[in-house]
Design a protein around this motif. Structure first.
Motif, short mmCIF file in Angstrom:
data_model
loop_
_atom_site.label_atom_id
_atom_site.label_comp_id
_atom_site.label_asym_id
_atom_site.label_seq_id
_atom_site.Cartn_x
_atom_site.Cartn_y
_atom_site.Cartn_z
N GLU A 288 -3.90 -4.63 9.26
CA GLU A 288 -4.21 -5.65 8.26
C GLU A 288 -4.66 -5.00 6.95
OE1 GLU A 288 -7.43 -9.12 7.14
OE2 GLU A 288 -7.64 -8.05 9.05
N ALA A 289 -5.46 -3.95 7.05
CA ALA A 289 -5.95 -3.27 5.85
C ALA A 289 -4.80 -2.71 5.03
CB ALA A 289 -6.93 -2.15 6.24
N TYR A 290 -3.93 -1.94 5.67
CA TYR A 290 -2.82 -1.33 4.93
C TYR A 290 -1.89 -2.39 4.35
CZ TYR A 290 -4.18 3.37 6.28
OH TYR A 290 -4.85 4.54 6.41
N ARG A 291 -1.67 -3.47 5.08
CA ARG A 291 -0.83 -4.54 4.55
C ARG A 291 -1.47 -5.23 3.35
NH1 ARG A 291 1.16 -7.05 10.36
NH2 ARG A 291 3.10 -5.87 10.51
N TRP B 276 -14.27 0.36 3.34
CA TRP B 276 -12.88 -0.05 3.07
C TRP B 276 -12.66 -0.14 1.57
CZ3 TRP B 276 -9.99 -0.34 7.46
CH2 TRP B 276 -10.71 -0.44 8.67
N TRP B 277 -11.58 0.49 1.09
CA TRP B 277 -11.38 0.70 -0.34
C TRP B 277 -10.02 0.21 -0.82
CZ3 TRP B 277 -15.42 3.45 -2.80
CH2 TRP B 277 -16.35 4.04 -1.92
N SER B 278 -10.00 -0.22 -2.09
CA SER B 278 -8.76 -0.52 -2.80
C SER B 278 -9.01 -0.17 -4.27
CB SER B 278 -8.38 -2.00 -2.66
OG SER B 278 -7.12 -2.24 -3.27
N PRO B 279 -8.88 1.11 -4.63
CA PRO B 279 -9.26 1.56 -5.98
C PRO B 279 -8.26 1.13 -7.05
CG PRO B 279 -8.29 3.36 -4.74
CD PRO B 279 -8.42 2.22 -3.78
N ASP B 280 -8.72 1.21 -8.28
CA ASP B 280 -7.90 0.88 -9.44
C ASP B 280 -8.11 1.96 -10.51
OD1 ASP B 280 -6.33 -0.43 -11.28
OD2 ASP B 280 -7.85 -1.93 -11.81
N PRO B 281 -7.07 2.77 -10.82
CA PRO B 281 -5.68 2.65 -10.40
C PRO B 281 -5.43 3.26 -9.03
CG PRO B 281 -5.90 4.49 -11.89
CD PRO B 281 -7.26 3.84 -11.82
N ARG B 282 -4.17 3.17 -8.59
CA ARG B 282 -3.74 3.69 -7.30
C ARG B 282 -2.65 4.73 -7.52
NH1 ARG B 282 -4.88 0.77 -2.62
NH2 ARG B 282 -4.16 1.87 -0.77
N ALA B 283 -2.73 5.84 -6.80
CA ALA B 283 -1.75 6.92 -6.95
C ALA B 283 -0.56 6.69 -6.01
CB ALA B 283 -2.40 8.26 -6.66
N CYS B 284 0.64 6.76 -6.58
CA CYS B 284 1.86 6.53 -5.80
C CYS B 284 2.90 7.59 -6.15
CB CYS B 284 2.44 5.15 -6.10
SG CYS B 284 1.34 3.78 -5.69
N ILE B 285 3.79 7.83 -5.21
CA ILE B 285 4.88 8.78 -5.42
C ILE B 285 6.16 8.02 -5.68
CG2 ILE B 285 6.26 10.63 -4.40
CD1 ILE B 285 3.90 11.34 -2.64
N ASP B 286 6.74 8.28 -6.83
CA ASP B 286 8.06 7.76 -7.15
C ASP B 286 9.05 8.90 -6.90
OD1 ASP B 286 10.44 6.94 -8.28
OD2 ASP B 286 9.51 6.06 -10.06
N PRO B 287 9.95 8.75 -5.92
CA PRO B 287 10.86 9.86 -5.59
C PRO B 287 11.70 10.33 -6.77
CG PRO B 287 11.58 7.81 -4.56
CD PRO B 287 10.20 7.57 -5.08
N GLU B 288 12.00 9.43 -7.69
CA GLU B 288 12.81 9.81 -8.86
C GLU B 288 12.02 10.66 -9.84
OE1 GLU B 288 14.44 6.30 -10.53
OE2 GLU B 288 15.74 5.87 -8.81
#
Length: 211
Positions: free
Chosen positions: A43-46, A61-73
């Motif tokens: 549920e957390a990850y969703r 339990w965390w949901s930071p702002d901003p969030r780091a993501c990997i864009d494959p391109e």
């Protein structure tokens, strides 16, 4: 000015849902307590939330702002790393020793690690249920690097990585990104940006965009 919301306290015995991350401060601590059951973790990850805390503390339990993501391109592979990927004599495997990778990711970290025993147990159960995966890097039969994370549908949350030889954690990350994107993963999360991850092309998204 609107004051940020205070974290809620989750009852370990109930199925109390997580709060909406919107309205919390940039650090993103939105709940404490509860447990690390499979149902709560999924549920957390969703919901764009993850657990992160140290031994002796209640789950946080965390949901930071901003969030780091990997864009494959936008994944950046340096010349030296590209040479290693082309010519180094290593072998890659998936899910052959999940617990070893998890433990290796928690070893030798300055200031301790959040990969505490209860986390090891919880994520091993996720692995047995098919929601958590590891990628291993081998050289001459020795485990020299790896990474692991949580996968739900088209989402993959990369949790940690390690190396025992130069560049092998980067080899694991690049191999993971390329393999998962070929299989249809569309959102790859690494939670927090670091200088090292920035050099690999990791980008930040606002929490709202991420959610």
């Amino acid at each position: 000015m609107v004051e940020p919301k205070l974290p809620v306290v989750l009852d370990e015995e109930s199925e109390q849902p997580f709060p909406d991350p919107e309205g919390y401060d940039s650090e993103g601590l939105l709940a404490v307590g509860g447990d690390l059951s499979e149902a709560r973790l999924i549920e957390a990850y969703r919901s764009g939330i993850f657990p992160w805390y140290g031994e002796g503390y209640m789950p946080m339990w965390w949901s930071p702002d901003p969030r780091a993501c990997i864009d494959p391109e936008r994944l950046h592979v340096s010349r030296s790393l590209a040479k290693t990927l082309r010519h180094c004599d290593f072998e890659l495997t998936w899910n052959t020793c999940f617990e070893r990778v998890r433990r290796a990711c928690g070893e030798g970290r300055d200031g301790g690690t959040w990969i505490i025993p209860e986390m090891l147990v919880a994520y091993t159960e996720l692995h047995r249920s098919g929601f958590a995966h590891s990628l291993e890097v081998w050289m001459e039969g020795e485990l020299v690097g790896g990474t692991y994370g949580v996968q739900i549908g088209g989402f993959f949350g990369a949790e940690s990585m390690f190396h025992r030889r130069t560049d092998m954690s980067q080899v694991a990350l690049v191999a993971m990104v390329r393999a998962l994107c070929r299989k249809g993963i569309v959102l790859m999360d690494v939670q927090f940006i670091t200088d090292h991850l920035r050099t690999l092309g990791v980008q930040e998204r606002t929490r709202r965009e991420y959610l």
